[in-house]
Design a protein around this motif. Structure first.
Motif, PDB file in Angstrom:
ATOM      1  N   GLU A  86      -0.511  -6.818   2.078  1.00  0.00           N
ATOM      2  CA  GLU A  86      -1.139  -5.588   1.574  1.00  0.00           C
ATOM      3  C   GLU A  86      -2.384  -5.895   0.735  1.00  0.00           C
ATOM      4  OE1 GLU A  86       3.232  -4.917   2.206  1.00  0.00           O
ATOM      5  OE2 GLU A  86       2.019  -6.434   1.168  1.00  0.00           O
ATOM      6  N   THR A  87      -2.379  -7.022   0.030  1.00  0.00           N
ATOM      7  CA  THR A  87      -3.543  -7.377  -0.804  1.00  0.00           C
ATOM      8  C   THR A  87      -4.701  -7.851   0.073  1.00  0.00           C
ATOM      9  OG1 THR A  87      -2.851  -9.688  -1.135  1.00  0.00           O
ATOM     10  CG2 THR A  87      -2.002  -8.054  -2.674  1.00  0.00           C
ATOM     11  N   ILE A  88      -4.384  -8.468   1.196  1.00  0.00           N
ATOM     12  CA  ILE A  88      -5.436  -8.950   2.100  1.00  0.00           C
ATOM     13  C   ILE A  88      -6.161  -7.775   2.748  1.00  0.00           C
ATOM     14  CG2 ILE A  88      -5.868 -10.268   4.216  1.00  0.00           C
ATOM     15  CD1 ILE A  88      -3.410 -11.981   3.479  1.00  0.00           C
ATOM     16  N   GLU A  99      -0.472   0.378  -1.942  1.00  0.00           N
ATOM     17  CA  GLU A  99       0.181  -0.737  -1.255  1.00  0.00           C
ATOM     18  C   GLU A  99       0.064  -2.026  -2.063  1.00  0.00           C
ATOM     19  OE1 GLU A  99      -1.156  -1.011   2.763  1.00  0.00           O
ATOM     20  OE2 GLU A  99      -0.055   0.773   3.377  1.00  0.00           O
ATOM     21  N   CYS A 100      -1.082  -2.210  -2.735  1.00  0.00           N
ATOM     22  CA  CYS A 100      -1.233  -3.375  -3.603  1.00  0.00           C
ATOM     23  C   CYS A 100      -0.233  -3.312  -4.760  1.00  0.00           C
ATOM     24  CB  CYS A 100      -2.659  -3.454  -4.158  1.00  0.00           C
ATOM     25  SG  CYS A 100      -3.828  -4.284  -3.074  1.00  0.00           S
ATOM     26  N   GLN A 120      -9.945  -4.981  -6.278  1.00  0.00           N
ATOM     27  CA  GLN A 120      -8.496  -4.865  -6.394  1.00  0.00           C
ATOM     28  C   GLN A 120      -7.803  -5.956  -5.583  1.00  0.00           C
ATOM     29  OE1 GLN A 120      -6.688  -0.831  -6.439  1.00  0.00           O
ATOM     30  NE2 GLN A 120      -8.752  -0.081  -5.992  1.00  0.00           N
ATOM     31  N   SER A 121      -8.356  -6.259  -4.405  1.00  0.00           N
ATOM     32  CA  SER A 121      -7.785  -7.305  -3.564  1.00  0.00           C
ATOM     33  C   SER A 121      -7.833  -8.656  -4.272  1.00  0.00           C
ATOM     34  CB  SER A 121      -8.542  -7.386  -2.229  1.00  0.00           C
ATOM     35  OG  SER A 121      -8.081  -8.475  -1.455  1.00  0.00           O
ATOM     36  N   MET A 122      -8.983  -8.986  -4.844  1.00  0.00           N
ATOM     37  CA  MET A 122      -9.131 -10.269  -5.548  1.00  0.00           C
ATOM     38  C   MET A 122      -8.174 -10.349  -6.729  1.00  0.00           C
ATOM     39  SD  MET A 122     -10.865 -13.187  -5.743  1.00  0.00           S
ATOM     40  CE  MET A 122     -12.539 -13.094  -5.104  1.00  0.00           C
ATOM     41  N   TYR A 123      -8.100  -9.291  -7.503  1.00  0.00           N
ATOM     42  CA  TYR A 123      -7.232  -9.276  -8.675  1.00  0.00           C
ATOM     43  C   TYR A 123      -5.771  -9.513  -8.271  1.00  0.00           C
ATOM     44  CZ  TYR A 123      -5.302  -7.800 -13.187  1.00  0.00           C
ATOM     45  OH  TYR A 123      -4.632  -7.769 -14.405  1.00  0.00           O
ATOM     46  N   CYS A 124      -5.327  -8.802  -7.247  1.00  0.00           N
ATOM     47  CA  CYS A 124      -3.920  -8.892  -6.852  1.00  0.00           C
ATOM     48  C   CYS A 124      -3.606 -10.233  -6.196  1.00  0.00           C
ATOM     49  CB  CYS A 124      -3.572  -7.735  -5.916  1.00  0.00           C
ATOM     50  SG  CYS A 124      -3.579  -6.111  -6.739  1.00  0.00           S
ATOM     51  N   GLN A 183       4.098  -5.740 -15.622  1.00  0.00           N
ATOM     52  CA  GLN A 183       3.489  -4.482 -15.183  1.00  0.00           C
ATOM     53  C   GLN A 183       2.031  -4.727 -14.807  1.00  0.00           C
ATOM     54  OE1 GLN A 183       5.150  -1.526 -14.890  1.00  0.00           O
ATOM     55  NE2 GLN A 183       7.015  -2.618 -15.508  1.00  0.00           N
ATOM     56  N   ILE A 184       1.612  -4.195 -13.659  1.00  0.00           N
ATOM     57  CA  ILE A 184       0.246  -4.383 -13.208  1.00  0.00           C
ATOM     58  C   ILE A 184      -0.671  -3.357 -13.870  1.00  0.00           C
ATOM     59  CG2 ILE A 184       0.345  -2.871 -11.191  1.00  0.00           C
ATOM     60  CD1 ILE A 184      -1.224  -5.103  -9.659  1.00  0.00           C
ATOM     61  N   SER A 185      -1.940  -3.712 -14.039  1.00  0.00           N
ATOM     62  CA  SER A 185      -2.908  -2.849 -14.713  1.00  0.00           C
ATOM     63  C   SER A 185      -3.046  -1.493 -14.027  1.00  0.00           C
ATOM     64  CB  SER A 185      -4.282  -3.537 -14.748  1.00  0.00           C
ATOM     65  OG  SER A 185      -4.239  -4.730 -15.497  1.00  0.00           O
ATOM     66  N   ASP A 186      -3.334  -0.468 -14.840  1.00  0.00           N
ATOM     67  CA  ASP A 186      -3.424   0.893 -14.316  1.00  0.00           C
ATOM     68  C   ASP A 186      -4.574   1.082 -13.335  1.00  0.00           C
ATOM     69  OD1 ASP A 186      -1.246   1.626 -15.813  1.00  0.00           O
ATOM     70  OD2 ASP A 186      -2.427   2.445 -17.492  1.00  0.00           O
TER      71      ASP A 186
END
Length: 597
Positions: A185-187, A252-253, A194-198, A243-246
């Motif tokens: 999902e991150t790819i 999906e990420c 957002q992709s890079m962060y996750c 917890q992931i950032s807001d």
């Protein structure tokens, strides 16, 4: 890799050994099969009249560029049958990045071509196993992977990057969670931030499992490190709380991250301790202590990033695995522990039919022995000067030390196609040549009748930037353009610099920067210097840009459709919009104070 996959890899290596021994026979078979299937297509029928003779092919079929075959590709994209160009059905198009010196291209892709990509990846993994052990059993690869936009042509066929096509395959999805840190999902997240962060978050959470760190290109690896510099505190906070950032709003990420996240203050503290150090030298090895190498292409224009990668890598080998393009798979690196300057690729004779057009130049500079971005050095390879038309030579007939432009003929509708890459023969593996990548043919600077190649430009920058080494600067990116807005015109180089310690750049010494300008001019070719002396070309200029400029340049090209996985910073800027990005961030301008000798 499961045991069956490991054994399949060994069989691949044995097959490659056999094919590189019987190179001439394999190449004849490849071309013969291509002609047998495609000689009656509308395109080839013009030249072969339905015949399949190999000599007739070389005599009658012209050497072409993309623009020559674009009308046929456009017709297929618009709904005409693919058999106007090739016999096998086109299942999709591969879309080139367009960032290395031109517009994105649509390259026909077939089921056979997709299978060849799978074979090449298996072969690369087998070579890595030989040198680094069975990584599939040792841990996971932290490979930063990004998808490009997918467009639909009027015919209904999709067009996307090679890497995106690979990520969509069911086989890749099957092995992903076992062999890689990034959730699928991150790819496929369309927001690259957002992709890079996750992906970084997932890699940090699994830091003790990471046995390889990398991406397709060196520039993307460095983009990830710069991103980590900016976000490590927030990432650590996420790991600490579970917890992931807001601001990560891609559902999906968020869902994928929630499956691997649990509060882990101890892990967060360990990463914080590493990242809060004054210097980030060796940061990759410190954060991912079990990583055995950094995987990233560092040849050609990517060589400019070698010094910075070595700084962050802390001694980890830099491995350039494969030489390929949207048009064809060409070769692999059988010696992955080689220094970046010494990397050569062994061609795979079963992947396409290869021809080589001898270069009609006086000389070319190949990076080997002279101090440069990666701390290694150079020699000059003499090339034949020939005023007569040159004929292409076959794969088995190339000469060591000679430079050639690559031509490919594939089953997917490319016939004697100029890829645009300049290669030098460095040796042989069995009976198959090995090549070093030199430069792109179409990326040059020119003001008058001077022509500065990508390799010559890189050599000049490489030498000049060594003047900044004692001051603790790293050159993190450069590009150029020919400024003809005034008469006479002049070369402009954009440099982005950073200190080895901390993010704040030290005050530039104007005297040293002027010396850098002069040094560059001294290393440019004879024609350039003659016209400088005659005032047909004005003094070379270096414009220093603020930190983050080349990230902004990357973001611009990605916003225009380039995949972050495929992005290559252009050596020479053609886009007016890209030039505005660079000029808006200039913090210092310096001109060569003297005419070069």
């Amino acid at each position: 890799m499961p045991r069956s996959g490991y054994e399949a890899g060994l069989k691949m290596i044995m097959m490659m050994e056999e094919q590189t021994t019987n190179t001439e026979k394999i190449q004849e078979q490849v071309l013969g099969e291509i002609l047998r299937r495609n000689a009656r297509t509308e395109y080839l029928r013009r030249f072969l009249h339905g015949q399949t003779d190999l000599k007739l092919f070389k005599k009658n079929v012209p050497i072409v560029t993309y623009e020559d075959i674009k009308p046929y590709i456009d017709r297929i994209a618009n709904g005409e049958p693919s058999d106007i160009l090739l016999d096998e059905p086109v299942v999709q198009f591969y879309r080139s990045s367009g960032t290395s010196g031109g517009q994105p291209k649509l390259i026909p892709a077939t089921a056979e071509l997709a299978n060849k990509w799978s074979i090449s990846f298996t072969l690369v993994r087998s070579v890595m196993t030989k040198h680094f052990g069975d990584l599939d059993q040792a841990g996971k690869r932290m490979e930063l992977m990004f998808t490009g936009p997918e467009i639909e042509t009027p015919s209904g066929l999709k067009a996307t990057s090679v890497s995106t096509s690979r990520f969509k395959e069911s086989g890749f999805r099957t092995i992903l969670s076992k062999l890689y840190t990034s959730p699928i999902e991150t790819i496929f997240c369309s927001d690259t931030k957002q992709s890079m962060y996750c992906q970084l978050l997932a890699g940090l959470i699994q830091r003790e499992e990471v046995v390889m760190f990398g991406s397709v290109f060196a520039s993307t690896v460095l983009r990830a490190i710069k991103f980590l510099e900016d976000y490590w505190q927030e990432l650590c906070s996420n790991i600490k709380t579970g917890q992931i950032s807001d601001w990560i709003i891609d559902s999906e990420c968020r869902n994928a991250a929630s499956l691997i996240m649990n509060p882990n203050p101890e892990l967060a503290h360990s990463i914080e301790k590493i990242c809060s150090c004054k210097s980030w030298e060796g940061i990759i090895r410190k954060v991912w202590p079990k990583a055995k190498y950094i995987s990233a292409l560092t040849t050609g224009v990517m060589r400019q990033y070698t010094t910075e990668l070595e700084f962050y890598g802390g001694g980890l080998p830099l491995v350039s695995c494969i030489y390929a393009s949207s048009e064809a798979i060409c070769g692999i690196n059988l010696e992955p522990l080689s220094k970046p300057s010494d990397v050569f690729y062994t061609f795979l004779p079963n992947m396409a039919y290869f021809e080589f057009l001898p270069m009609k130049k006086d000389y070319v500079t190949i990076s080997q022995d002279q101090a440069q971005f990666d701390g290694v050095s150079h020699h000059e390879s003499e090339m034949k000067t020939n005023n007569e038309d040159t004929e292409p030579v076959d794969l088995v007939n190339v000469k060591p030390g000679q430079c050639y432009e690559l031509l490919v003929t594939t089953s997917a509708g490319l016939y004697r196609y100029r890829v645009g890459d300049i290669l030098m023969v460095s040796g042989f593996h069995n009976n198959t040549p090995q090549f070093q990548f030199v430069e792109r043919q179409n990326v040059i600077l020119s003001i008058y009748v001077d022509k500065t190649s990508e390799a010559d430009l890189l050599k000049a920058v490489t030498e000049a930037k060594t003047l900044l080494d004692p001051l603790g600067f790293i050159l993190t990116g450069f590009t150029s353009y020919a400024d003809t807005s005034s008469t006479p015109g002049h070369y402009v180089l954009f440099w982005e610099l950073k200190g080895k310690e901390g993010n704040n750049i030290k005050e530039l010494d104007p005297k040293i920067m002027l010396e850098c300008c002069s040094k560059m001019e001294e290393l440019l070719n004879y024609t350039y210097k003659i016209h400088r002396k005659e005032n047909a070309i004005a003094a070379l200029e270096i414009r220093v840009v603020k930190q983050g400029t080349f990230v902004a340049l990357m973001d611009y090209y990605v916003s225009k459709g380039a995949s972050l996985s495929q992005y290559k910073a252009p050596s020479c800027i053609k886009s007016k919009e890209a030039l505005k990005i660079l000029d808006s961030r200039v913090i210092g301008k310096f001109f060569s104070p003297k005419i070069p000798m």
